[in-house]
Design an enzyme around this catalytic site. Structure first.
Site, PDB file in Angstrom:
ATOM      1  N   SER A  16      12.957   9.397 -11.660  1.00 52.25           N
ATOM      2  CA  SER A  16      12.724   7.975 -11.907  1.00 52.25           C
ATOM      3  C   SER A  16      11.311   7.711 -12.424  1.00 52.25           C
ATOM      4  O   SER A  16      11.119   7.047 -13.446  1.00 52.25           O
ATOM      5  CB  SER A  16      12.977   7.177 -10.619  1.00 52.25           C
ATOM      6  OG  SER A  16      12.618   5.828 -10.783  1.00 52.25           O
ATOM      7  N   MET A  73       7.687  18.514  -1.975  1.00 52.30           N
ATOM      8  CA  MET A  73       7.847  19.820  -1.344  1.00 52.30           C
ATOM      9  C   MET A  73       8.024  20.972  -2.327  1.00 52.30           C
ATOM     10  O   MET A  73       8.075  22.123  -1.909  1.00 52.30           O
ATOM     11  CB  MET A  73       8.994  19.779  -0.340  1.00 52.30           C
ATOM     12  CG  MET A  73       8.806  18.731   0.742  1.00 52.30           C
ATOM     13  SD  MET A  73       7.158  18.758   1.518  1.00 52.30           S
ATOM     14  CE  MET A  73       7.238  20.287   2.422  1.00 52.30           C
ATOM     15  N   HIS A  97       1.079  11.111  -6.054  1.00 52.67           N
ATOM     16  CA  HIS A  97       0.962  11.013  -4.600  1.00 52.67           C
ATOM     17  C   HIS A  97       0.042  12.140  -4.156  1.00 52.67           C
ATOM     18  O   HIS A  97       0.129  13.258  -4.662  1.00 52.67           O
ATOM     19  CB  HIS A  97       2.338  11.134  -3.950  1.00 52.67           C
ATOM     20  CG  HIS A  97       2.335  11.019  -2.452  1.00 52.67           C
ATOM     21  ND1 HIS A  97       1.553  10.112  -1.778  1.00 52.67           N
ATOM     22  CD2 HIS A  97       3.027  11.705  -1.490  1.00 52.67           C
ATOM     23  CE1 HIS A  97       1.776  10.225  -0.475  1.00 52.67           C
ATOM     24  NE2 HIS A  97       2.654  11.196  -0.279  1.00 52.67           N
ATOM     25  N   GLU A 216      23.787 -10.979   9.902  1.00 48.01           N
ATOM     26  CA  GLU A 216      22.592 -11.594  10.481  1.00 48.01           C
ATOM     27  C   GLU A 216      21.372 -10.676  10.497  1.00 48.01           C
ATOM     28  O   GLU A 216      20.242 -11.161  10.374  1.00 48.01           O
ATOM     29  CB  GLU A 216      22.885 -12.083  11.906  1.00 48.01           C
ATOM     30  CG  GLU A 216      23.953 -13.169  11.982  1.00 48.01           C
ATOM     31  CD  GLU A 216      23.602 -14.395  11.150  1.00 48.01           C
ATOM     32  OE1 GLU A 216      22.400 -14.671  10.945  1.00 48.01           O
ATOM     33  OE2 GLU A 216      24.533 -15.090  10.694  1.00 48.01           O
ATOM     34  N   GLU A 220      21.059 -10.475   5.343  1.00 46.98           N
ATOM     35  CA  GLU A 220      20.138 -11.575   5.065  1.00 46.98           C
ATOM     36  C   GLU A 220      18.681 -11.127   4.999  1.00 46.98           C
ATOM     37  O   GLU A 220      17.809 -11.912   4.615  1.00 46.98           O
ATOM     38  CB  GLU A 220      20.318 -12.681   6.103  1.00 46.98           C
ATOM     39  CG  GLU A 220      21.683 -13.362   5.995  1.00 46.98           C
ATOM     40  CD  GLU A 220      21.825 -14.572   6.904  1.00 46.98           C
ATOM     41  OE1 GLU A 220      20.791 -15.069   7.403  1.00 46.98           O
ATOM     42  OE2 GLU A 220      22.961 -15.022   7.109  1.00 46.98           O
TER      43      GLU A 220
END
Length: 333
Positions: A16, A73, A97, A216, A220
């Site tokens: 990506s 890794m 990173h 819930e 949401e």
């Protein structure tokens, strides 16, 4: 460097981030070569995107700047076996990173500049924002400045990604690595997923329908996080009801209290002193036995089966234009 402002760049890895970096840099006028294992799963994708694709050992030989954009890794072995023996003198080595460098798994050659450039967004967003004339903020750091120009090249690279259109912030390898790991473990991934699972379990164990519990505590959550993303916690509070605000004020600290914060500090300590990385490397080298067990436990959590059924009826998630033609009473979850 052969060119102070437009280095020849080798991108190692085409996931990506690798794809987004390569495309954005090429569109910014850089000479970009992609280094991939011959016959690997992303070779054809990079070729379809119009890149010259060669083995990593070849890609790095003539590059002024080599960006390692492979999974953490595999970087140590890749650097030792392929990159270090073939990178030319005085080139720049770039990471997205800092884990391998900060925790001394990779010791860069003394003649190299070593920098970090990390867009603060997934690769797809980095590419999409660039294409529409905007950019994703980037952070950058300098670990080793042999040439005296390492910072310039980090900034040039970040600008080529589109970061200069948004915001570029200087950091260090230590700060980027430790805060990134902490955010993932304590809040974004580990903290959030454990909180959601626990909330689901509390409601179901109290006798509420699993489907209602899912809505819930998980479904949401996106509404709230989007508001966080747009304007911080205060924006979220502006857009929820007064009842929800009051519940936030009085119950939030009951769930996330001083003891939770103390345990978060323990997580940070394990990151800072290298305990987490040591354990992760040992786990990886042992064949991921605990990782596999943990992953399977998450897959088998009841919230996953409930969510799968409910999401199947959320046609906007799978691109369908209309729900299946069934009576309304059969459309209920």
């Amino acid at each position: 460097m052969s060119n102070d402002t437009q280095p020849k760049i080798a991108i190692i890895g085409y996931g990506s981030q690798g794809r987004a970096h390569a495309l954005n840099l090429r569109d910014s006028g850089f000479d970009v070569t992609v280094g991939l294992r011959p016959g690997g799963p992303t070779e054809s994708k990079a070729q379809a995107d119009g890149f010259t694709v060669v083995a990593p050992s070849e890609a790095v030989k003539s590059a002024d700047l080599v960006a390692i954009l492979t999974p953490d890794m595999v970087q140590k072995k890749l650097y030792e076996d392929v990159i270090a023996p073939n990178m030319k003198q005085g080139a720049c080595l770039l990471f997205a990173h800092g884990l391998n460098v900060h925790f001394d798994m990779i010791t860069p050659r003394a003649d190299l500049d070593v920098v970090l450039v990390a867009p603060k967004g997934p690769g797809a967003l980095v590419r999409r924002e660039y294409e529409i004339g905007r950019g994703v903020p980037c952070i950058y750091a300098v670990y080793q400045d042999t040439s005296g120009k390492a910072e310039q090249f980090a900034l040039t690279y970040a600008g080529g990604l589109g970061g200069a259109r948004a915001n570029i912030i200087k950091t260090t390898f230590k700060e980027e690595t430790e805060t990134d790991l902490f955010g993932e473990q304590a809040v974004l991934c580990g903290g959030a997923s454990s909180l959601v699972q626990a909330g689901f379990e509390v409601l179901v164990e109290a006798g509420y329908q699993p489907e209602i519990a899912y809505y819930e505590v998980l479904h949401e959550l996106k509404l709230i996080v989007d508001l966080f993303y747009e304007g911080g916690i205060t924006r979220m509070l502006e857009f929820v009801s007064e009842t929800a605000q009051y519940g936030d004020y009085v119950s939030g600290p009951r769930v996330i209290d001083a003891s939770t914060k103390a345990r978060m500090k323990d997580v940070l300590t394990d990151i800072q002193n290298g305990t987490f990385t040591k354990n992760w490397v040992a786990e990886y080298e042992a064949g991921l036995p605990n990782y596999t067990k943990f992953k399977q436990a998450d897959l088998e959590h009841p919230i996953e089966e409930v969510g799968k059924k409910l999401r199947a009826k959320m046609v906007w998630l799978n691109g369908e234009q209309q729900a299946a033609a069934a009576p309304a009473n059969q459309q209920a979850a």
